[in-house]
Design a protein around this motif. Sequence first.
Motif, PDB file in Angstrom:
ATOM      1  N   ASP A  93      -4.010  -6.557  10.210  1.00  0.00           N
ATOM      2  CA  ASP A  93      -3.507  -7.081  11.477  1.00  0.00           C
ATOM      3  C   ASP A  93      -3.099  -5.878  12.322  1.00  0.00           C
ATOM      4  O   ASP A  93      -2.100  -5.218  12.047  1.00  0.00           O
ATOM      5  CB  ASP A  93      -2.319  -8.005  11.235  1.00  0.00           C
ATOM      6  N   CYS A  94      -3.879  -5.585  13.339  1.00  0.00           N
ATOM      7  CA  CYS A  94      -3.652  -4.389  14.154  1.00  0.00           C
ATOM      8  C   CYS A  94      -2.415  -4.488  15.045  1.00  0.00           C
ATOM      9  O   CYS A  94      -2.074  -3.526  15.735  1.00  0.00           O
ATOM     10  CB  CYS A  94      -4.882  -4.091  15.003  1.00  0.00           C
ATOM     11  N   SER A  95      -1.730  -5.616  15.021  1.00  0.00           N
ATOM     12  CA  SER A  95      -0.491  -5.723  15.791  1.00  0.00           C
ATOM     13  C   SER A  95       0.715  -5.274  14.962  1.00  0.00           C
ATOM     14  O   SER A  95       1.821  -5.160  15.490  1.00  0.00           O
ATOM     15  CB  SER A  95      -0.273  -7.159  16.279  1.00  0.00           C
ATOM     16  N   GLN A 138       3.379 -10.683  23.852  1.00  0.00           N
ATOM     17  CA  GLN A 138       3.739  -9.636  22.893  1.00  0.00           C
ATOM     18  C   GLN A 138       2.557  -9.291  21.986  1.00  0.00           C
ATOM     19  O   GLN A 138       2.286  -8.136  21.711  1.00  0.00           O
ATOM     20  CB  GLN A 138       4.942 -10.068  22.052  1.00  0.00           C
ATOM     21  N   LYS A 139       1.831 -10.316  21.531  1.00  0.00           N
ATOM     22  CA  LYS A 139       0.661 -10.100  20.658  1.00  0.00           C
ATOM     23  C   LYS A 139      -0.427  -9.322  21.410  1.00  0.00           C
ATOM     24  O   LYS A 139      -1.029  -8.400  20.859  1.00  0.00           O
ATOM     25  CB  LYS A 139       0.123 -11.447  20.170  1.00  0.00           C
ATOM     26  N   ASP A 142       0.761  -5.750  21.655  1.00  0.00           N
ATOM     27  CA  ASP A 142       0.748  -5.082  20.345  1.00  0.00           C
ATOM     28  C   ASP A 142      -0.657  -4.689  19.911  1.00  0.00           C
ATOM     29  O   ASP A 142      -0.873  -3.602  19.384  1.00  0.00           O
ATOM     30  CB  ASP A 142       1.379  -5.980  19.276  1.00  0.00           C
ATOM     31  N   VAL A 143      -1.630  -5.587  20.120  1.00  0.00           N
ATOM     32  CA  VAL A 143      -3.007  -5.311  19.674  1.00  0.00           C
ATOM     33  C   VAL A 143      -3.757  -4.435  20.680  1.00  0.00           C
ATOM     34  O   VAL A 143      -4.400  -3.454  20.311  1.00  0.00           O
ATOM     35  CB  VAL A 143      -3.785  -6.621  19.428  1.00  0.00           C
ATOM     36  N   ALA A 147      -1.590  -0.741  19.218  1.00  0.00           N
ATOM     37  CA  ALA A 147      -2.425  -0.459  18.040  1.00  0.00           C
ATOM     38  C   ALA A 147      -3.236   0.819  18.206  1.00  0.00           C
ATOM     39  O   ALA A 147      -3.518   1.511  17.239  1.00  0.00           O
ATOM     40  CB  ALA A 147      -3.355  -1.632  17.767  1.00  0.00           C
TER      41      ALA A 147
END
Length: 150
Positions: A93-95, A138-139, A142-143, A147
């Motif tokens: 999971d790259c987040s 946020q996701k 994050d990705v 990342a």
Amino acid sequence: MHPILDFLWFAVFATYCYFEALVKCFIPVKRKSVAGEIVLITGAASGIGRLIAFEFAKQRSRLVLWDIDKSGIEETAEDCRKLGVEAYPYVVDCSLKEEIYSAAEKVKKDVGDVTILVNNAGVAATGDLLSIQDKQIQKIYDVNILAHFW
């Protein structure tokens, strides 16, 4: 500088650039071989990441494939192996920064040092800005942003 000198400099430079582009049309630059390189591709279970994996497989690269979709990444790895290359699928999971660091250490131990990184993983949310939930934003951040640094 003087405007006339600026124009003359521009004309010389533009002529050079056009000539160089014309030469490159008829004498293409030799492409670098990526055969044997260890290529890590994030988001390789589907879409563009899957197609990138196939292209590197055709070039005889060793593939390290990351994605959050376990079945998709294993299918991509199997299809790449059918093309005659080594492919190592990892569920990442790259987040999550800790997961990235952990997977990177595992790859280094299992496969070796990555020589080419394709940061392809991405997340998108549909809808207008005001209807997207905070956790989706946020996701995405994050990705799609963080990342790349991790």
